[in-house]
Design an enzyme around this catalytic site. Structure first.
Site, PDB file in Angstrom:
ATOM      1  N   THR A 197       0.818  -1.207   0.000  1.00  0.00           N
ATOM      2  CA  THR A 197       0.000   0.000   0.000  1.00  0.00           C
ATOM      3  C   THR A 197       0.856   1.264   0.000  1.00  0.00           C
ATOM      4  OG1 THR A 197      -1.519   1.264   1.393  1.00  0.00           O
ATOM      5  CG2 THR A 197      -0.116  -0.285   2.527  1.00  0.00           C
ATOM      6  N   ASP A 198       0.254   2.367  -0.455  1.00  0.00           N
ATOM      7  CA  ASP A 198       0.960   3.660  -0.386  1.00  0.00           C
ATOM      8  C   ASP A 198       1.012   4.196   1.042  1.00  0.00           C
ATOM      9  OD1 ASP A 198      -1.742   4.338  -0.088  1.00  0.00           O
ATOM     10  OD2 ASP A 198      -1.748   5.868  -1.658  1.00  0.00           O
ATOM     11  N   GLU A 199       0.201   3.613   1.953  1.00  0.00           N
ATOM     12  CA  GLU A 199       0.146   4.166   3.316  1.00  0.00           C
ATOM     13  C   GLU A 199       1.467   4.008   4.060  1.00  0.00           C
ATOM     14  OE1 GLU A 199      -3.303   3.529   5.649  1.00  0.00           O
ATOM     15  OE2 GLU A 199      -4.635   3.648   3.929  1.00  0.00           O
ATOM     16  N   TYR A 258      -2.152  -0.383  10.972  1.00  0.00           N
ATOM     17  CA  TYR A 258      -2.244  -1.055   9.668  1.00  0.00           C
ATOM     18  C   TYR A 258      -1.008  -0.759   8.824  1.00  0.00           C
ATOM     19  CZ  TYR A 258      -3.379  -1.569   4.718  1.00  0.00           C
ATOM     20  OH  TYR A 258      -3.317  -1.873   3.369  1.00  0.00           O
ATOM     21  N   LYS A 312       2.022  -3.230   7.450  1.00  0.00           N
ATOM     22  CA  LYS A 312       2.331  -3.425   6.024  1.00  0.00           C
ATOM     23  C   LYS A 312       3.785  -3.016   5.749  1.00  0.00           C
ATOM     24  CE  LYS A 312      -0.022  -4.543   3.005  1.00  0.00           C
ATOM     25  NZ  LYS A 312      -0.384  -5.885   2.447  1.00  0.00           N
TER      26      LYS A 312
HETATM   27  P1  NAD Z   1      -9.703  -7.309   2.074  1.00  0.00           P
HETATM   28  O1  NAD Z   1      -9.711  -7.018   3.535  1.00  0.00           O
HETATM   29  O2  NAD Z   1     -10.915  -7.043   1.267  1.00  0.00           O
HETATM   30  O3  NAD Z   1      -9.333  -8.850   1.838  1.00  0.00           O
HETATM   31  C1  NAD Z   1      -8.332  -9.504   2.563  1.00  0.00           C
HETATM   32  C2  NAD Z   1      -8.487 -11.008   2.330  1.00  0.00           C
HETATM   33  O4  NAD Z   1      -7.435 -11.673   3.068  1.00  0.00           O
HETATM   34  C3  NAD Z   1      -9.813 -11.569   2.834  1.00  0.00           C
HETATM   35  O5  NAD Z   1     -10.366 -12.434   1.873  1.00  0.00           O
HETATM   36  C4  NAD Z   1      -9.432 -12.328   4.096  1.00  0.00           C
HETATM   37  O6  NAD Z   1     -10.276 -13.430   4.367  1.00  0.00           O
HETATM   38  C5  NAD Z   1      -8.001 -12.767   3.772  1.00  0.00           C
HETATM   39  N1  NAD Z   1      -7.208 -13.010   4.987  1.00  0.00           N
HETATM   40  C6  NAD Z   1      -7.096 -12.189   6.067  1.00  0.00           C
HETATM   41  N2  NAD Z   1      -6.286 -12.753   6.979  1.00  0.00           N
HETATM   42  C7  NAD Z   1      -5.872 -13.934   6.467  1.00  0.00           C
HETATM   43  C8  NAD Z   1      -5.008 -14.974   6.928  1.00  0.00           C
HETATM   44  N3  NAD Z   1      -4.423 -14.909   8.134  1.00  0.00           N
HETATM   45  N4  NAD Z   1      -4.799 -16.030   6.123  1.00  0.00           N
HETATM   46  C9  NAD Z   1      -5.401 -16.116   4.909  1.00  0.00           C
HETATM   47  N5  NAD Z   1      -6.228 -15.174   4.417  1.00  0.00           N
HETATM   48  C10 NAD Z   1      -6.461 -14.103   5.197  1.00  0.00           C
HETATM   49  O7  NAD Z   1      -8.437  -6.538   1.515  1.00  0.00           O
HETATM   50  P2  NAD Z   1      -8.221  -5.833   0.087  1.00  0.00           P
HETATM   51  O8  NAD Z   1      -8.734  -4.460   0.164  1.00  0.00           O
HETATM   52  O9  NAD Z   1      -8.668  -6.750  -0.965  1.00  0.00           O
HETATM   53  O10 NAD Z   1      -6.628  -5.738   0.079  1.00  0.00           O
HETATM   54  C11 NAD Z   1      -5.835  -6.802  -0.451  1.00  0.00           C
HETATM   55  C12 NAD Z   1      -4.372  -6.433  -0.321  1.00  0.00           C
HETATM   56  O11 NAD Z   1      -4.129  -5.215  -1.037  1.00  0.00           O
HETATM   57  C13 NAD Z   1      -3.915  -6.164   1.113  1.00  0.00           C
HETATM   58  O12 NAD Z   1      -2.625  -6.682   1.263  1.00  0.00           O
HETATM   59  C14 NAD Z   1      -3.917  -4.646   1.221  1.00  0.00           C
HETATM   60  O13 NAD Z   1      -2.955  -4.218   2.158  1.00  0.00           O
HETATM   61  C15 NAD Z   1      -3.522  -4.256  -0.187  1.00  0.00           C
HETATM   62  N6  NAD Z   1      -4.007  -2.940  -0.649  1.00  0.00           N
HETATM   63  C16 NAD Z   1      -5.335  -2.610  -0.539  1.00  0.00           C
HETATM   64  C17 NAD Z   1      -5.767  -1.380  -1.054  1.00  0.00           C
HETATM   65  C18 NAD Z   1      -7.211  -0.965  -0.981  1.00  0.00           C
HETATM   66  O14 NAD Z   1      -7.537   0.177  -1.321  1.00  0.00           O
HETATM   67  N7  NAD Z   1      -8.133  -1.820  -0.594  1.00  0.00           N
HETATM   68  C19 NAD Z   1      -4.852  -0.510  -1.658  1.00  0.00           C
HETATM   69  C20 NAD Z   1      -3.505  -0.881  -1.730  1.00  0.00           C
HETATM   70  C21 NAD Z   1      -3.102  -2.116  -1.240  1.00  0.00           C
HETATM   71  O1  DAU Z   2      -4.161   3.966   0.417  1.00  0.00           O
HETATM   72  C1  DAU Z   2      -4.364   2.589   0.296  1.00  0.00           C
HETATM   73  C2  DAU Z   2      -5.228   2.110   1.443  1.00  0.00           C
HETATM   74  O2  DAU Z   2      -6.537   2.591   1.194  1.00  0.00           O
HETATM   75  C3  DAU Z   2      -5.223   0.603   1.620  1.00  0.00           C
HETATM   76  O3  DAU Z   2      -3.927   0.177   1.941  1.00  0.00           O
HETATM   77  C4  DAU Z   2      -6.207   0.183   2.726  1.00  0.00           C
HETATM   78  O4  DAU Z   2      -6.267  -1.225   2.807  1.00  0.00           O
HETATM   79  C5  DAU Z   2      -7.565   0.743   2.376  1.00  0.00           C
HETATM   80  O5  DAU Z   2      -8.474   0.443   3.422  1.00  0.00           O
HETATM   81  C6  DAU Z   2      -7.506   2.249   2.161  1.00  0.00           C
HETATM   82  O6  DAU Z   2      -7.228   2.938   3.401  1.00  0.00           O
HETATM   83  P1  DAU Z   2      -7.984   4.307   3.789  1.00  0.00           P
HETATM   84  O7  DAU Z   2      -7.940   4.466   5.256  1.00  0.00           O
HETATM   85  O8  DAU Z   2      -7.511   5.434   2.950  1.00  0.00           O
HETATM   86  O9  DAU Z   2      -9.473   3.905   3.266  1.00  0.00           O
HETATM   87  P2  DAU Z   2     -10.923   4.125   3.892  1.00  0.00           P
HETATM   88  O10 DAU Z   2     -11.897   3.742   2.840  1.00  0.00           O
HETATM   89  O11 DAU Z   2     -11.057   3.515   5.239  1.00  0.00           O
HETATM   90  O12 DAU Z   2     -10.980   5.713   4.086  1.00  0.00           O
HETATM   91  C7  DAU Z   2     -10.781   6.590   2.983  1.00  0.00           C
HETATM   92  C8  DAU Z   2     -10.829   7.997   3.531  1.00  0.00           C
HETATM   93  O13 DAU Z   2     -12.186   8.279   3.948  1.00  0.00           O
HETATM   94  C9  DAU Z   2      -9.960   8.243   4.754  1.00  0.00           C
HETATM   95  O14 DAU Z   2      -9.417   9.552   4.695  1.00  0.00           O
HETATM   96  C10 DAU Z   2     -10.922   8.128   5.928  1.00  0.00           C
HETATM   97  C11 DAU Z   2     -12.235   8.618   5.341  1.00  0.00           C
HETATM   98  N1  DAU Z   2     -13.460   7.999   5.905  1.00  0.00           N
HETATM   99  C12 DAU Z   2     -13.531   6.638   5.944  1.00  0.00           C
HETATM  100  C13 DAU Z   2     -14.644   6.016   6.467  1.00  0.00           C
HETATM  101  C14 DAU Z   2     -14.711   4.512   6.534  1.00  0.00           C
HETATM  102  C15 DAU Z   2     -14.518   8.787   6.328  1.00  0.00           C
HETATM  103  O15 DAU Z   2     -14.458  10.029   6.272  1.00  0.00           O
HETATM  104  N2  DAU Z   2     -15.627   8.166   6.844  1.00  0.00           N
HETATM  105  C16 DAU Z   2     -15.730   6.824   6.952  1.00  0.00           C
HETATM  106  O16 DAU Z   2     -16.765   6.316   7.463  1.00  0.00           O
END
Ligand code: NAD
Ligand code: DAU
Length: 354
Positions: free
Chosen positions: A132-134, A158, A162
């Site tokens: 992730t970019d975080e 988180y 990561k």
């Molecule tokens: P998600 O939470 O939707 O899915 C995570 C999956 O991992 C789920 O299916 C869960 O059951 C599985 N999991 C969790 N713990 C586990 C374990 N111990 N063993 C096996 N499986 C397990 O997450 P996502 O949003 O699909 O993110 C996927 C990946 O991409 C993550 O590594 C996250 O850090 C990264 N990522 C997410 C975003 C985003 O915006 N969602 C952006 C950048 C990177």
């Molecule tokens: O940047 C990549 C990341 O983006 C991934 O690594 C994470 O897995 C993914 O969850 C996401 O993280 P964020 O914290 O940026 O996403 P989230 O959707 O939780 O929140 C997006 C923005 O919106 C953040 O600034 C918080 C705000 N927010 C979020 C929720 C859930 C609100 O204002 N209200 C809300 O209820």
């Protein structure tokens, strides 16, 4: 075949579905099916022998060893993680366990398997770590976007977990020569995203006539990327990325949260008007997330220069597709809104004051 972890989650499921739409190479999919994992996401693959699903934990070394030995994958694409920042603030332990210990376990199992491969198999093997970019921390309004050279400054449990996993992946390359690749991507949105995250939460609440909780002043900025574009970037990095390198992936699409929420409301007004009035009437400012990063933005020039990848969707096209998907899949949303989901909403939002 390729070995995918976390392939029943949001991005992992989109990746597996896209992979099998564009290739006949089978996928071994290991997922623990936590609250975020959902086999309904993979319903289109029922009866498809190219998809082998195993429910299990990435911390289970014996299981991972067995899967490597039985299926002999040529690559692993590692998505499995605890992924929600707010949950990491309430309960960080599972983030350290899955994101750090789990990645460590996979690296060690992959190292043993890879070391025993023949010359050609060893040269071709890849461990692609999805991150992730975080990990880069928070940008000021005039800072340049995150390049791959930016120092790590994670601010939440988180992002710290990561970042730790990224460091392990890097070390396994430098110390043991394991052929790794890392991608650091910005915020994804699209089909199958669990409605704890900003965009699907806003869609679900707006359709239910509930408050749309915006943290702080709503001016935090994220760089939004359609999930299909992220999956395409991962396929490119897996196919042609340089071993040991990291690639930043982003949408060239920085937007403040409040603009995202207004966009969602306006599209719902058009596609599913509410007799009670415009959906934006539901916007409610609530207490901020502790340690809330102000701005993320990705400099995605390296992946474009080296691999020719650029996002295909604009935010306008991507968000329209996403809202259409949620409107057409209200059953999916209803199924994931279990008792555990409602407990989470009460915990995270119950005590936030405007
Ligand atoms: P998600 O939470 O939707 O899915 C995570 C999956 O991992 C789920 O299916 C869960 O059951 C599985 N999991 C969790 N713990 C586990 C374990 N111990 N063993 C096996 N499986 C397990 O997450 P996502 O949003 O699909 O993110 C996927 C990946 O991409 C993550 O590594 C996250 O850090 C990264 N990522 C997410 C975003 C985003 O915006 N969602 C952006 C950048 C990177
Ligand atoms: O940047 C990549 C990341 O983006 C991934 O690594 C994470 O897995 C993914 O969850 C996401 O993280 P964020 O914290 O940026 O996403 P989230 O959707 O939780 O929140 C997006 C923005 O919106 C953040 O600034 C918080 C705000 N927010 C979020 C929720 C859930 C609100 O204002 N209200 C809300 O209820």
């Amino acid at each position: 075949m390729i070995f995918v972890t976390g392939g029943a989650g949001f991005i992992g499921a989109n990746f597996v579905l896209d992979w099998l739409r564009t290739s006949d190479e089978p996928v071994l999919n290991l997922d623990a099916l936590t609250y975020a994992g959902n086999l309904e996401n993979l319903a289109a693959l029922q009866g498809d022998s190219r998809h082998v699903f195993v429910q299990g934990d990435i911390c289970d070394r014996a299981l991972i060893d067995r899967l490597f030995a039985e299926h002999r994958p040529r690559a692993i694409v590692h998505f499995a993680a605890e992924s929600h920042v707010d949950r990491s603030i309430h309960s960080p332990a599972s983030f350290v366990r899955t994101n750090v210990d789990g990645t460590f376990t996979l690296l060690e199992a992959a190292r043993d398997y890879w070391s025993a491969l023949d010359g050609e198999g060893r040269a071709a093997f890849r461990f692609l770590h999805v991150s992730t970019d975080e990990v880069y921390g928070s940008l000021g309004p005039n800072d340049p976007p995150f390049a791959e050279t930016k120092a790590y400054e994670p601010n939440s449990p988180y992002s710290a977990s990561k970042a730790a996993s990224d460091h392990l992946v890097r070390a396994w390359y430098h110390t043991y020569g394991l052929p790794v690749l890392t991608t650091n991507c910005s915020n994804n949105y699209g089909p199958y995203q669990f409605p704890e995250k900003l965009i699907p939460l806003m869609i679900a609440n707006a359709l239910a006539g509930k408050a749309l909780p915006v943290y702080g002043d709503g001016r935090n900025v994220r760089d939004w990327l359609y999930v299909g574009d992220h999956c395409a970037a991962i396929r490119e990095v897996l196919a042609r990325g340089r071993v040991g390198e990291t690639y930043n992936v982003g949408g060239w699409n920085e937007m403040p949260n409040i603009d995202i929420v207004h966009t969602v409301c306006a599209l719902l007004d058009e596609l599913r008007p509410d007799a009670a009035g415009p959906h934006a009437r539901l916007i409610t400012y609530v207490a901020d997330r502790p340690g809330h990063d102000r701005r993320y933005a990705i400099d995605a020039r390296k992946i474009e220069r080296e691999l020719g990848w650029r996002p295909a969707e604009t935010f306008e096209t991507g968000i329209r597709k996403t809202i259409a998907w949620y409107l057409a899949n209200q059953d999916w949303v209803a199924h994931v809104q279990s008792g555990a989901y409602r407990e989470w909403l009460a915990r995270n939002y119950g005590e936030r004051r405007a």
